[in-house]
Motif scaffolding. Structure first.
Motif, PDB file in Angstrom:
ATOM      1  N   ALA A   1      23.709  43.757  41.617  1.00  0.00           N
ATOM      2  CA  ALA A   1      24.857  43.764  40.615  1.00  0.00           C
ATOM      3  C   ALA A   1      26.172  43.385  41.007  1.00  0.00           C
ATOM      4  CB  ALA A   1      24.922  45.130  40.508  1.00  0.00           C
ATOM      5  N   GLN A   2      26.668  43.188  42.338  1.00  0.00           N
ATOM      6  CA  GLN A   2      27.511  42.471  42.794  1.00  0.00           C
ATOM      7  C   GLN A   2      27.430  41.721  44.236  1.00  0.00           C
ATOM      8  OE1 GLN A   2      30.517  45.078  43.652  1.00  0.00           O
ATOM      9  NE2 GLN A   2      32.376  43.906  43.828  1.00  0.00           N
ATOM     10  N   TRP A   3      27.982  40.578  44.298  1.00  0.00           N
ATOM     11  CA  TRP A   3      27.728  39.650  45.676  1.00  0.00           C
ATOM     12  C   TRP A   3      29.262  39.446  45.884  1.00  0.00           C
ATOM     13  CZ3 TRP A   3      23.794  38.438  48.658  1.00  0.00           C
ATOM     14  CH2 TRP A   3      23.895  37.311  49.728  1.00  0.00           C
ATOM     15  N   GLN A   4      30.085  40.291  47.015  1.00  0.00           N
ATOM     16  CA  GLN A   4      31.355  40.329  47.181  1.00  0.00           C
ATOM     17  C   GLN A   4      31.175  39.314  48.543  1.00  0.00           C
ATOM     18  OE1 GLN A   4      33.077  44.068  47.929  1.00  0.00           O
ATOM     19  NE2 GLN A   4      34.904  43.084  49.091  1.00  0.00           N
ATOM     20  N   ASP A   5      31.756  37.988  48.207  1.00  0.00           N
ATOM     21  CA  ASP A   5      31.885  37.238  49.526  1.00  0.00           C
ATOM     22  C   ASP A   5      33.255  36.841  49.951  1.00  0.00           C
ATOM     23  OD1 ASP A   5      31.510  35.193  51.089  1.00  0.00           O
ATOM     24  OD2 ASP A   5      30.105  33.912  49.854  1.00  0.00           O
ATOM     25  N   GLU A   6      33.653  37.324  51.212  1.00  0.00           N
ATOM     26  CA  GLU A   6      34.828  37.030  51.727  1.00  0.00           C
ATOM     27  C   GLU A   6      34.937  36.281  52.770  1.00  0.00           C
ATOM     28  OE1 GLU A   6      36.522  40.711  52.588  1.00  0.00           O
ATOM     29  OE2 GLU A   6      36.011  41.644  50.498  1.00  0.00           O
ATOM     30  N   SER A   7      33.567  35.198  52.944  1.00  0.00           N
ATOM     31  CA  SER A   7      33.577  34.493  54.313  1.00  0.00           C
ATOM     32  C   SER A   7      34.428  33.468  54.408  1.00  0.00           C
ATOM     33  CB  SER A   7      32.110  33.859  54.206  1.00  0.00           C
ATOM     34  OG  SER A   7      31.945  33.285  53.019  1.00  0.00           O
ATOM     35  N   ALA A   8      35.401  33.162  53.357  1.00  0.00           N
ATOM     36  CA  ALA A   8      36.409  32.034  53.345  1.00  0.00           C
ATOM     37  C   ALA A   8      37.481  32.668  54.146  1.00  0.00           C
ATOM     38  CB  ALA A   8      37.003  31.991  51.793  1.00  0.00           C
ATOM     39  N   ARG A   9      37.628  34.094  54.591  1.00  0.00           N
ATOM     40  CA  ARG A   9      38.555  34.583  55.416  1.00  0.00           C
ATOM     41  C   ARG A   9      38.281  34.171  56.717  1.00  0.00           C
ATOM     42  NH1 ARG A   9      37.652  40.375  54.739  1.00  0.00           N
ATOM     43  NH2 ARG A   9      38.449  40.407  56.786  1.00  0.00           N
ATOM     44  N   LEU A  10      37.060  33.494  57.091  1.00  0.00           N
ATOM     45  CA  LEU A  10      36.795  33.022  58.531  1.00  0.00           C
ATOM     46  C   LEU A  10      37.637  31.704  58.695  1.00  0.00           C
ATOM     47  CD1 LEU A  10      32.842  33.275  58.332  1.00  0.00           C
ATOM     48  CD2 LEU A  10      34.525  34.459  60.108  1.00  0.00           C
ATOM     49  N   TYR A  11      37.923  30.984  57.735  1.00  0.00           N
ATOM     50  CA  TYR A  11      38.710  29.803  58.003  1.00  0.00           C
ATOM     51  C   TYR A  11      40.338  29.991  57.882  1.00  0.00           C
ATOM     52  CZ  TYR A  11      34.154  28.490  57.530  1.00  0.00           C
ATOM     53  OH  TYR A  11      32.572  28.293  57.750  1.00  0.00           O
ATOM     54  N   GLU A  12      40.634  31.199  57.612  1.00  0.00           N
ATOM     55  CA  GLU A  12      42.257  31.349  57.322  1.00  0.00           C
ATOM     56  C   GLU A  12      42.758  31.317  58.721  1.00  0.00           C
ATOM     57  OE1 GLU A  12      42.890  35.346  55.583  1.00  0.00           O
ATOM     58  OE2 GLU A  12      42.012  34.375  53.542  1.00  0.00           O
TER      59      GLU A  12
END
Length: 74
Positions: free
Chosen positions: A55-66
């Protein structure tokens, strides 16, 4: 399950259900409302099969490159 739980930002205490590394993806299952947490590596591995069931796919993997914010004050 509450809305705040499903939409809050993942933090260092959230761990991957597969390997125990820091979780960057939360998958909320449509059928039960239960959630699964994954590191970026394992999320990519299961996404093709699991994402259609969520119902939800919360992807915060972009934070790995901050870049970390550094405050240099004397």
């Amino acid at each position: 399950m509450t809305t705040s739980t499903a939409s809050r930002e993942l933090n260092a205490l959230d761990r991957c259900d597969r390997c125990g590394a820091q979780a960057y993806v939360r998958a909320v299952l449509a059928s039960t409302g239960g959630e699964l947490l994954f590191c970026a590596h394992h999320a990519r591995a299961v996404e093709p099969k699991l994402r259609p069931l969520t119902a939800q796919w919360q992807d915060e993997s972009a934070r790995l490159y901050e870049k970390p914010k550094v405050d240099i004050t004397d």
